[in-house]
Design a protein around this motif. Structure first.
Motif, short mmCIF file in Angstrom:
data_model
loop_
_atom_site.label_atom_id
_atom_site.label_comp_id
_atom_site.label_asym_id
_atom_site.label_seq_id
_atom_site.Cartn_x
_atom_site.Cartn_y
_atom_site.Cartn_z
N UNK A 1 49.41 39.66 10.99
CA UNK A 1 48.80 38.73 11.91
C UNK A 1 49.00 39.26 13.33
N UNK A 2 50.05 40.11 13.77
CA UNK A 2 50.18 40.62 15.04
C UNK A 2 49.00 41.70 15.16
N UNK A 3 48.68 42.61 14.08
CA UNK A 3 47.83 43.33 14.34
C UNK A 3 46.35 43.14 14.52
N UNK A 4 46.11 41.85 13.67
CA UNK A 4 44.78 41.33 14.12
C UNK A 4 44.63 40.64 15.16
N UNK A 5 45.51 39.96 16.01
CA UNK A 5 45.84 39.52 17.18
C UNK A 5 45.30 40.74 18.14
N UNK A 6 46.04 41.73 18.00
CA UNK A 6 45.65 42.85 18.93
C UNK A 6 44.33 43.45 18.69
N UNK A 7 44.05 43.36 17.64
CA UNK A 7 42.45 44.04 17.24
C UNK A 7 41.58 43.13 18.02
N UNK A 8 41.67 41.89 17.85
CA UNK A 8 40.76 40.92 18.49
C UNK A 8 40.86 40.83 20.17
N UNK A 9 42.10 41.17 20.67
CA UNK A 9 41.99 41.61 22.01
C UNK A 9 41.26 42.64 22.49
N UNK A 10 41.55 43.73 21.66
CA UNK A 10 40.69 45.20 21.88
C UNK A 10 39.10 44.85 21.79
N UNK A 11 38.77 44.26 20.68
CA UNK A 11 37.57 44.04 20.66
C UNK A 11 37.17 43.18 21.88
N UNK A 12 37.72 42.22 22.21
CA UNK A 12 37.22 41.48 23.50
C UNK A 12 37.26 42.34 24.77
N UNK A 13 38.03 43.28 24.83
CA UNK A 13 37.86 44.26 26.12
C UNK A 13 36.57 45.01 25.75
N UNK A 14 36.34 45.67 24.69
CA UNK A 14 35.31 46.55 24.48
C UNK A 14 33.93 45.78 24.48
N UNK A 15 34.01 44.54 23.99
CA UNK A 15 32.56 43.71 24.34
C UNK A 15 32.50 43.50 25.97
N UNK A 16 33.44 43.00 26.78
CA UNK A 16 33.31 43.09 28.04
C UNK A 16 32.75 44.36 28.82
N UNK A 17 33.29 45.61 28.26
CA UNK A 17 32.93 46.75 28.84
C UNK A 17 31.53 46.99 28.51
N UNK A 18 30.91 46.79 27.40
CA UNK A 18 29.69 46.95 26.59
C UNK A 18 28.56 46.19 27.53
N UNK A 19 29.21 44.85 28.01
CA UNK A 19 28.44 43.93 28.68
C UNK A 19 28.21 44.27 30.25
N UNK A 20 29.13 44.88 30.78
CA UNK A 20 29.02 45.22 31.87
C UNK A 20 28.20 46.65 32.09
N UNK A 21 28.43 47.45 31.13
CA UNK A 21 27.57 48.73 31.15
C UNK A 21 26.13 48.48 31.04
N UNK A 22 26.04 47.51 30.05
CA UNK A 22 24.42 47.18 29.83
C UNK A 22 23.91 46.47 30.92
N UNK A 23 24.67 45.58 31.53
CA UNK A 23 24.11 44.86 32.73
C UNK A 23 23.93 45.66 33.84
N UNK A 24 24.59 46.81 34.06
CA UNK A 24 24.56 47.95 35.15
C UNK A 24 23.10 48.28 34.89
N UNK A 25 22.50 48.46 33.68
CA UNK A 25 21.32 48.95 33.34
C UNK A 25 20.20 48.17 33.84
N UNK A 26 20.49 46.81 33.23
CA UNK A 26 19.56 45.73 33.54
C UNK A 26 20.11 44.45 33.34
#
Length: 150
Positions: free
Chosen positions: A91-116
């Motif tokens: 359960x602890x791992x899955x929570x950490x995994x979800x947190x990391x995925x959220x961070x990666x999603x945010x980075x992807x969004x920012x990089x993508x929107x920097x392009x357009x």
């Protein structure tokens, strides 16, 4: 494909970004919980039990409710999944995994929107909402019922 200095610079910056993510609090927590889960023998036993039952479940699913073991396998896989998910280390791992995925999603969004600002950025979760999400694109699937310009 020829490597240009611009591409080399982009690749170097991507490597730096990856290192920042790994060294972030979220990245460190993910790696620590992954290590703890891999070292927890009971957690590994539960994961292996679930994986082997999942193979049987997939076999039973091919025939659906007509398979003689359909009810038993469905019940057992749900019980094993619940047991596995409620184990503290997993359960602890899955929570950490979800947190990391959220961070990666945010980075992807920012990089993508920097392009357009209109670029489509894949996110790890279908429930991920961006700052520009909404129905203004008309592609919400409600046929304009939400007030967008479908």
């Amino acid at each position: 494909m020829l490597a240009t200095m611009e591409r080399v610079d982009i690749l170097q910056r991507a490597d730096e970004l990856a290192q920042f993510v790994l060294q972030s609090e979220i990245g460190e927590q993910y790696l620590q919980t992954l290590y703890k889960m891999r070292e927890d023998r009971l957690a590994q036993k539960k994961i292996k039990q679930f994986a082997s039952m999942k193979e049987l479940f997939e076999e039973v699913q091919r025939f659906g409710k007509y398979h003689p073991d359909y009810k038993r396998v469905n019940l057992e896989i749900r019980q094993l999944k619940r047991d596995m998910d409620l184990h503290p280390t997993i359960a602890e791992f899955k929570m950490a995994e979800t947190g990391l995925q959220s961070l990666l999603d945010e980075i992807s969004m920012r990089v993508g929107h920097a392009v357009s600002p209109t670029i489509k950025v894949p996110a790890g979760s279908p429930f991920f909402e961006s700052a520009s999400s909404g129905c203004s694109s008309g592609s919400c699937g409600t046929g304009g019922g939400c007030g967008c310009s479908a």
